[in-house]
Design a protein around this motif. Structure first.
Motif, PDB file in Angstrom:
ATOM      1  N   UNK A 119       0.806  -1.218   0.000  1.00 48.24           N
ATOM      2  CA  UNK A 119       0.000   0.000   0.000  1.00 48.24           C
ATOM      3  C   UNK A 119       0.835   1.262   0.000  1.00 48.24           C
ATOM      4  N   UNK A 120       2.006   1.206   0.611  1.00 45.43           N
ATOM      5  CA  UNK A 120       2.839   2.406   0.738  1.00 45.43           C
ATOM      6  C   UNK A 120       4.054   2.355  -0.183  1.00 45.43           C
ATOM      7  N   UNK A 121       3.951   1.533  -1.217  1.00 45.02           N
ATOM      8  CA  UNK A 121       4.994   1.493  -2.241  1.00 45.02           C
ATOM      9  C   UNK A 121       4.510   2.253  -3.477  1.00 45.02           C
ATOM     10  N   UNK A 122       5.356   2.362  -4.449  1.00 47.18           N
ATOM     11  CA  UNK A 122       4.983   3.009  -5.695  1.00 47.18           C
ATOM     12  C   UNK A 122       4.596   4.461  -5.517  1.00 47.18           C
ATOM     13  N   UNK A 123       3.482   4.862  -6.102  1.00 50.18           N
ATOM     14  CA  UNK A 123       3.043   6.259  -6.068  1.00 50.18           C
ATOM     15  C   UNK A 123       2.704   6.724  -4.663  1.00 50.18           C
ATOM     16  N   UNK A 124       2.348   5.793  -3.772  1.00 57.20           N
ATOM     17  CA  UNK A 124       1.973   6.156  -2.400  1.00 57.20           C
ATOM     18  C   UNK A 124       3.154   6.268  -1.454  1.00 57.20           C
ATOM     19  N   UNK A 125       4.352   6.121  -1.978  1.00 60.54           N
ATOM     20  CA  UNK A 125       5.557   6.258  -1.151  1.00 60.54           C
ATOM     21  C   UNK A 125       5.753   7.733  -0.805  1.00 60.54           C
TER      22      UNK A 125
ATOM     23  N   UNK B 252       0.480   5.326 -15.601  1.00 57.31           N
ATOM     24  CA  UNK B 252       0.383   3.961 -15.087  1.00 57.31           C
ATOM     25  C   UNK B 252       1.006   3.859 -13.695  1.00 57.31           C
ATOM     26  N   UNK B 253       2.154   4.521 -13.497  1.00 57.69           N
ATOM     27  CA  UNK B 253       2.835   4.479 -12.196  1.00 57.69           C
ATOM     28  C   UNK B 253       1.963   5.074 -11.094  1.00 57.69           C
ATOM     29  N   UNK B 254       1.143   6.065 -11.420  1.00 58.30           N
ATOM     30  CA  UNK B 254       0.274   6.683 -10.422  1.00 58.30           C
ATOM     31  C   UNK B 254      -0.846   5.733 -10.004  1.00 58.30           C
ATOM     32  N   UNK B 255      -1.458   5.074 -10.959  1.00 60.57           N
ATOM     33  CA  UNK B 255      -2.680   4.304 -10.681  1.00 60.57           C
ATOM     34  C   UNK B 255      -2.443   2.812 -10.463  1.00 60.57           C
ATOM     35  N   UNK B 256      -1.231   2.349 -10.690  1.00 58.33           N
ATOM     36  CA  UNK B 256      -0.960   0.917 -10.518  1.00 58.33           C
ATOM     37  C   UNK B 256      -0.944   0.533  -9.044  1.00 58.33           C
ATOM     38  N   UNK B 257      -1.683  -0.508  -8.705  1.00 56.83           N
ATOM     39  CA  UNK B 257      -1.670  -1.070  -7.358  1.00 56.83           C
ATOM     40  C   UNK B 257      -0.918  -2.399  -7.401  1.00 56.83           C
ATOM     41  N   UNK B 258       0.334  -2.416  -6.993  1.00 57.56           N
ATOM     42  CA  UNK B 258       1.123  -3.645  -7.108  1.00 57.56           C
ATOM     43  C   UNK B 258       0.583  -4.772  -6.234  1.00 57.56           C
ATOM     44  N   UNK B 259       0.599  -5.973  -6.784  1.00 54.34           N
ATOM     45  CA  UNK B 259       0.221  -7.187  -6.068  1.00 54.34           C
ATOM     46  C   UNK B 259       1.371  -8.180  -6.151  1.00 54.34           C
TER      47      UNK B 259
ATOM     48  N   UNK C 200       5.988  -6.283 -13.200  1.00 55.57           N
ATOM     49  CA  UNK C 200       5.714  -5.038 -13.923  1.00 55.57           C
ATOM     50  C   UNK C 200       6.813  -4.006 -13.661  1.00 55.57           C
ATOM     51  N   UNK C 201       7.469  -4.086 -12.505  1.00 54.36           N
ATOM     52  CA  UNK C 201       8.547  -3.139 -12.180  1.00 54.36           C
ATOM     53  C   UNK C 201       9.634  -3.194 -13.255  1.00 54.36           C
ATOM     54  N   UNK C 202       9.996  -4.400 -13.684  1.00 55.44           N
ATOM     55  CA  UNK C 202      11.013  -4.536 -14.730  1.00 55.44           C
ATOM     56  C   UNK C 202      10.539  -3.887 -16.034  1.00 55.44           C
ATOM     57  N   UNK C 203       9.260  -4.030 -16.336  1.00 56.28           N
ATOM     58  CA  UNK C 203       8.712  -3.433 -17.551  1.00 56.28           C
ATOM     59  C   UNK C 203       8.752  -1.909 -17.487  1.00 56.28           C
ATOM     60  N   UNK C 204       8.497  -1.346 -16.305  1.00 55.26           N
ATOM     61  CA  UNK C 204       8.546   0.113 -16.140  1.00 55.26           C
ATOM     62  C   UNK C 204       9.947   0.637 -16.435  1.00 55.26           C
ATOM     63  N   UNK C 205      10.959  -0.037 -15.901  1.00 59.38           N
ATOM     64  CA  UNK C 205      12.343   0.389 -16.161  1.00 59.38           C
ATOM     65  C   UNK C 205      12.682   0.244 -17.645  1.00 59.38           C
TER      66      UNK C 205
END
Length: 527
Positions: free
Chosen positions: A201-207, A398-405, A411-416
């Motif tokens: 929950x606190x990773x990605x855009x919510x960090x 996508x980085x803003x709205x993605x909720x990682x599971x 998907x992290x590798x794809x973003x890079x």
């Protein structure tokens, strides 16, 4: 006589090429550990944003040092001493990471910023000299050899990003506890059903780098075993020392412009030829350097002239219009180095994956940059810029709205990978734009280019802990749109002036897009 001179030339060229390869080996050994340490800073020194603050100070110092101090130091102490001094500062920064406190890491950031300004300047000088001096002995035009050797330097730097991060990945991954008994602090277990569920929950855009949350999930940002980090730093120091020793052994002392010996050409006339060997510095025909007082005076005058010319250039119409896009690229680079590596890689995959994801980014970046020149010839610069803009906006959104599971961490590798593709475009296109817009003052134009990018990187690092990742993404989207819009205005004005005959078509956008992109100008970046 002619046969003797031909053999002499062949011997000189062979020696020069050997030294150029050893020079590039030293560059690879020096840069690889440092670039790997830079992308780890936002993770391993995440508490209080200490790592990013140190990088902000480093890049800020680099800008000031390049403008105010570099010319004086290089003229006063010589290129080799300046280079070695700059490379030693990397080791100081590594040592500070053994005990990462504000009173060690922040001063080390300032020191390495000054050192990096020196190393980049001298690296470009040596790359230029190798190309120029070999051209004096061979038949091709000078610019062909300059581009060739500068291109090798750029390729070596790109390779250092891949190699350094793969070394980091190997050591950190090898030191990870693979027994299955370890669970990171952002996971929960139910002992009755032996199920593990990850909480991102606190990773990605919510960090938002909340101190309490960071402390609870610290095992995701730092190696499980602190000794693994000590091993990594020790390896980095050892590799850097090997690079410094290589340069100290093969590079000549003194001023680059004085590294000449006198030869007799086929017409029987004497001429000076650069030979990169220590004993030739004592040649009786070499002109003596000015004394220290004269060097200092000339250096100060050079600084004043550079500042005056730079200020005049940055206030020019076209530079003002493309400055927002240039700064935005600096924000973009620092977001990848500081935010993406922490909020997405470390928080979701673990710190040991930082090196691997950045290696993917660097590999794609370099590949696209190499292919970009031919793509521009086919489709034109502006279409390529539009494609990069659309792709970056899509990935940022996508980085803003993605909720990682747990089942979508790949998907992290794809973003890079996606950001690597657009970075290769932006880097190359900005170089083409500056070559196109300022054909008669490229040296000062690329100094401004480097300055604005570095300022963007510095600002991003310094305010990193103040706002959440999603807010930073919104800022970057806005800056990209503004930057491309103003660039469009600049293109419109240039089109009108070209039609009116105020711009020579020989140096216009169409001609310059077809022109070979000079790798030398790429070298002027400290990113």
């Amino acid at each position: 006589m002619c046969l003797l001179m031909a053999r002499q030339d062949a011997s000189f060229v062979h020696k020069m090429r050997q030294k150029s390869y050893l020079f590039l080996l030293g560059v690879l050994l020096v840069f690889s550990p440092y670039v790997a340490m830079v992308v780890l800073q936002s993770s391993i020194n995440v508490q209080g944003g200490l790592g990013l603050y140190s990088l902000g100070l480093a890049y800020g110092t680099s800008v000031l040092f390049t403008l105010l101090v570099n010319p004086v130091i290089i003229r006063r102490f010589g290129s080799k001493r300046a280079l070695l001094a700059g490379e030693v500062t990397y080791i100081i920064y590594f040592l500070a990471n053994f005990f990462p406190e504000s009173y060690t890491l922040l001063p080390a950031g300032i020191i390495v910023g000054a050192g990096e300004a020196l190393t980049w300047t001298v690296f470009v000088m040596y790359s230029l000299q190798f190309g120029q001096q070999i051209a004096k002995l061979l038949s091709k035009q000078e610019h062909q050899y300059v581009e060739k050797y500068s291109g090798r330097f750029v390729a070596t730097f790109q390779l250092s990003q891949i190699l350094g991060n793969l070394i980091s990945y190997a050591i950190l991954y090898g030191g990870k506890n693979h027994s299955g008994n370890y669970l990171p602090n952002n996971t929960t277990t139910n002992s009755s059903v032996k199920m593990v569920t990850s909480d991102f929950r606190y990773c990605g855009a919510n960090d938002c780098q909340n101190a309490n949350l960071t402390r609870e999930a610290l095992d995701q940002y730092k190696p499980q075993d602190p000794h693994t980090m000590y091993i990594l730093i020790s390896v980095m120091i050892f590799v850097s020392i090997c690079g410094i020793v290589t340069h100290s052994m093969i590079l000549p002392s003194g001023e680059l412009s004085n590294l000449t010996i006198t030869k007799v050409n086929p017409e029987g006339k004497e001429e000076n030829v650069f030979i990169a060997e220590e004993d030739h510095l004592k040649d009786k025909n070499r002109v003596e350097s000015p004394n220290a007082e004269q060097l200092a005076k000339n250096g100060c005058q050079l600084v004043l002239n550079t500042l005056k010319t730079t200020f005049s250039h940055v206030c020019s119409k076209y530079q003002l219009l493309i400055t927002p896009l240039t700064i935005c690229y600096g924000f973009h680079v620092s977001f990848i180095m500081g935010e993406l590596t922490r909020a997405y890689t470390s928080c979701i995959l673990g710190v040991e994956q930082v090196g691997f994801t950045v290696a993917i980014f660097a590999a794609v970046d370099g590949t696209v940059a190499l292919a970009c020149k031919k793509i521009v010839q086919l489709f034109g610069r502006n279409r390529i810029i539009l494609v990069a803009l659309v792709q970056d906006l899509a990935v940022y959104t996508f980085c803003v709205f993605w909720n990682p599971q747990i089942n979508t961490t790949w998907v992290v590798y794809l973003i890079f990978l996606m950001f690597g593709a657009t970075d290769g475009i932006w880097k190359t296109m900005l170089i083409v734009i500056y070559q196109d817009y300022f054909p008669k003052c490229q040296e000062i134009a690329f100094s401004a280019w480097n300055m604005w990018i570095t300022i963007g990187i510095t600002l991003q690092f310094l305010f990193s802990t103040m706002i959440c990742v999603y807010t930073k993404i919104y800022i970057k989207i806005s800056l990209f749109l503004l930057g491309v819009l103003l660039y469009g205005v600049a293109e419109y004005i240039r089109k009108k002036e070209r039609v009116a005959g105020k711009i020579n078509k020989a140096t216009g956008p169409v001609a310059s897009e077809m022109r070979e992109i000079s790798p030398l100008n790429e070298n002027q970046s400290s990113i």
